[in-house]
Design a protein around this motif. Sequence first.
Motif, PDB file in Angstrom:
ATOM      1  N   PHE A 131       1.598  13.472  -8.592  1.00  0.00           N
ATOM      2  CA  PHE A 131       2.697  12.608  -9.025  1.00  0.00           C
ATOM      3  C   PHE A 131       2.379  11.104  -9.108  1.00  0.00           C
ATOM      4  N   LEU A 132       1.392  10.638  -8.359  1.00  0.00           N
ATOM      5  CA  LEU A 132       1.253   9.179  -8.216  1.00  0.00           C
ATOM      6  C   LEU A 132      -0.049   8.599  -8.765  1.00  0.00           C
ATOM      7  N   LYS A 133      -1.082   9.387  -8.813  1.00  0.00           N
ATOM      8  CA  LYS A 133      -2.423   8.873  -9.114  1.00  0.00           C
ATOM      9  C   LYS A 133      -2.490   8.116 -10.430  1.00  0.00           C
ATOM     10  N   GLU A 134      -1.871   8.635 -11.464  1.00  0.00           N
ATOM     11  CA  GLU A 134      -1.964   8.020 -12.781  1.00  0.00           C
ATOM     12  C   GLU A 134      -1.032   6.818 -12.934  1.00  0.00           C
ATOM     13  N   GLU A 135       0.257   7.013 -12.669  1.00  0.00           N
ATOM     14  CA  GLU A 135       1.246   5.971 -12.936  1.00  0.00           C
ATOM     15  C   GLU A 135       1.241   4.840 -11.919  1.00  0.00           C
ATOM     16  N   PHE A 136       0.659   5.072 -10.740  1.00  0.00           N
ATOM     17  CA  PHE A 136       0.610   4.023  -9.716  1.00  0.00           C
ATOM     18  C   PHE A 136      -0.832   3.630  -9.403  1.00  0.00           C
ATOM     19  N   SER A 137      -1.666   3.699 -10.410  1.00  0.00           N
ATOM     20  CA  SER A 137      -3.086   3.393 -10.226  1.00  0.00           C
ATOM     21  C   SER A 137      -3.338   1.917  -9.926  1.00  0.00           C
ATOM     22  N   ASP A 138      -2.318   1.081 -10.120  1.00  0.00           N
ATOM     23  CA  ASP A 138      -2.464  -0.343  -9.812  1.00  0.00           C
ATOM     24  C   ASP A 138      -2.230  -0.641  -8.333  1.00  0.00           C
ATOM     25  N   TYR A 139      -2.002   0.412  -7.520  1.00  0.00           N
ATOM     26  CA  TYR A 139      -1.800   0.246  -6.083  1.00  0.00           C
ATOM     27  C   TYR A 139      -2.940   0.901  -5.303  1.00  0.00           C
ATOM     28  N   LEU A 140      -3.132   0.420  -4.088  1.00  0.00           N
ATOM     29  CA  LEU A 140      -4.100   1.028  -3.180  1.00  0.00           C
ATOM     30  C   LEU A 140      -3.397   2.110  -2.361  1.00  0.00           C
ATOM     31  N   PHE A 141      -4.141   3.172  -2.024  1.00  0.00           N
ATOM     32  CA  PHE A 141      -3.531   4.335  -1.379  1.00  0.00           C
ATOM     33  C   PHE A 141      -4.135   4.648  -0.013  1.00  0.00           C
ATOM     34  N   TRP A 142      -3.233   5.080   0.851  1.00  0.00           N
ATOM     35  CA  TRP A 142      -3.570   5.623   2.171  1.00  0.00           C
ATOM     36  C   TRP A 142      -3.229   7.110   2.078  1.00  0.00           C
ATOM     37  N   ILE A 143      -4.254   7.967   2.178  1.00  0.00           N
ATOM     38  CA  ILE A 143      -4.087   9.390   1.901  1.00  0.00           C
ATOM     39  C   ILE A 143      -4.218  10.227   3.176  1.00  0.00           C
ATOM     40  N   ALA A 144      -3.303  11.186   3.310  1.00  0.00           N
ATOM     41  CA  ALA A 144      -3.351  12.136   4.424  1.00  0.00           C
ATOM     42  C   ALA A 144      -3.958  13.452   3.939  1.00  0.00           C
ATOM     43  N   ASN A 145      -4.987  13.909   4.646  1.00  0.00           N
ATOM     44  CA  ASN A 145      -5.570  15.224   4.388  1.00  0.00           C
ATOM     45  C   ASN A 145      -6.235  15.692   5.674  1.00  0.00           C
ATOM     46  N   TYR A 146      -5.709  16.780   6.267  1.00  0.00           N
ATOM     47  CA  TYR A 146      -6.228  17.294   7.530  1.00  0.00           C
ATOM     48  C   TYR A 146      -7.106  18.532   7.331  1.00  0.00           C
ATOM     49  N   ASN A 147      -7.482  18.819   6.097  1.00  0.00           N
ATOM     50  CA  ASN A 147      -8.256  20.023   5.801  1.00  0.00           C
ATOM     51  C   ASN A 147      -9.538  20.054   6.621  1.00  0.00           C
ATOM     52  N   PHE A 148      -9.768  21.177   7.291  1.00  0.00           N
ATOM     53  CA  PHE A 148     -10.925  21.312   8.176  1.00  0.00           C
ATOM     54  C   PHE A 148     -12.241  21.079   7.439  1.00  0.00           C
ATOM     55  N   TYR A 149     -12.252  21.385   6.144  1.00  0.00           N
ATOM     56  CA  TYR A 149     -13.505  21.304   5.396  1.00  0.00           C
ATOM     57  C   TYR A 149     -13.729  19.960   4.705  1.00  0.00           C
ATOM     58  N   ARG A 150     -12.731  19.072   4.766  1.00  0.00           N
ATOM     59  CA  ARG A 150     -12.959  17.733   4.215  1.00  0.00           C
ATOM     60  C   ARG A 150     -13.524  16.848   5.317  1.00  0.00           C
ATOM     61  N   GLU A 151     -14.658  16.239   5.034  1.00  0.00           N
ATOM     62  CA  GLU A 151     -15.325  15.443   6.055  1.00  0.00           C
ATOM     63  C   GLU A 151     -15.636  14.013   5.618  1.00  0.00           C
ATOM     64  N   LYS A 152     -15.384  13.684   4.360  1.00  0.00           N
ATOM     65  CA  LYS A 152     -15.711  12.340   3.873  1.00  0.00           C
ATOM     66  C   LYS A 152     -14.521  11.734   3.141  1.00  0.00           C
ATOM     67  N   ILE A 164       0.864  -1.176   0.000  1.00  0.00           N
ATOM     68  CA  ILE A 164       0.000   0.000   0.000  1.00  0.00           C
ATOM     69  C   ILE A 164       0.904   1.231   0.000  1.00  0.00           C
ATOM     70  N   ILE A 165       0.459   2.319  -0.629  1.00  0.00           N
ATOM     71  CA  ILE A 165       1.254   3.552  -0.663  1.00  0.00           C
ATOM     72  C   ILE A 165       0.574   4.624   0.193  1.00  0.00           C
ATOM     73  N   TYR A 166       1.355   5.225   1.095  1.00  0.00           N
ATOM     74  CA  TYR A 166       0.885   6.354   1.897  1.00  0.00           C
ATOM     75  C   TYR A 166       1.479   7.646   1.345  1.00  0.00           C
ATOM     76  N   THR A 167       0.646   8.687   1.239  1.00  0.00           N
ATOM     77  CA  THR A 167       1.142   9.993   0.817  1.00  0.00           C
ATOM     78  C   THR A 167       0.074  11.049   1.097  1.00  0.00           C
ATOM     79  N   GLY A 168       0.432  12.327   0.890  1.00  0.00           N
ATOM     80  CA  GLY A 168      -0.532  13.415   1.024  1.00  0.00           C
ATOM     81  C   GLY A 168      -1.406  13.509  -0.210  1.00  0.00           C
TER      82      GLY A 168
END
Length: 285
Positions: free
Chosen positions: A223-244, A212-216
Amino acid sequence: MRKKTVRRTTTRRVKKKSGFLSGSVVKFLVGFALIAVFVTGSYHYRQGILYYLGFKSTVLSKEQEEEKRLSDVRNFQVLVKHKGKAIGIDVSEYQDAIEWLEVDTLEEIYPINFVIIRATVGNDRLDRKFKKNWLGAKENKMIRGAYHYYRPNENSIDQAELFINTVSLQKGDLPPILDIERLPKNQSIARLKVGLRRWLEKVEAHYKVKPIIYTGESYYDDFLKEEFSDYLFWIANYNFYREKIQDDWLFWQFTEKASVPGIEGNVDVNIFNGDLQQLQFITIE
C-alpha cells in the motif's frame, strides 16, 4: 455318458520385484535429509546457539523456554550481522514502569543508542507512560523519538493536532513518526492514503521536518511503497529467516521479544541503517 474331467489350473504367485526406492531406503533418505537440515541450521546459527548455551539461565516453562531460546538465537544472529549499526528500542505504556538509568545495553554487549516512544493514539488518547518515558530517555542521554499510532477510521487532522499538542521535539530528537498498521473498515484504501498524507503534511508543517513512517513489510509493499516513496520508512519484520536490513529501510524492527535491563518483559528492538554518527545526522537541528 462319460463325465468330463475338469482340470484345475494352479495359479503361480509371481513375486513383485522391489522398486528402486524400497521402504527402508526411503526411511534412510528422509532421516539423512532431516539430519542434514539440522546440522546446516545449527552451523548457520552457531554463534547465536553458542551464545545462548553459554549465557542464558532464566527459569521458564518448557514451552516458554523453547520460544525464548529460538528468539534469543535469532536476535543474536541478527545483531552479529549488523555490527557497527546503531541499535535502539521502542516502548509504550505496555512496558509499564521503566528504570531508565539501567537501560544501557542489549544482551550485555550492544549499546542501546536510541529509543522511540509512543505518544498518542488516534484522535483522543495519550499513552499513559509517555511523559515519564520521554523525560527518562532524556535523563539517560539517549537519542529519542516519538510516534503516533494512527487509527484509519478517525479524522486525520484531529490525530495530527493531538500529536502536535502532546509532543515537543527538541534539538537532537528524531523526526516525528507515524505508525500505520491497520486497514480501514469504513473507507477505501484511496481515502486512507489521503488521510495519511494529510497527517504527514500537517505534522511536517509544524515541526519543519519530514516525518518517518512505521509499518509492517507487507503493508509497506502492498500500500505505501510507491505512493509514499518520498518518505523514509521504519519497517517491522520478525521473520526468522530475515537476517539483514534492506537498503531502502531507515529502521528495521527485527524482534518484539528481547530482554533489556531496566525493563520487565519483552521489548521491541530496532536497527538503524547506519552508525551512531549517521543517526545523529538525521536528528532535529
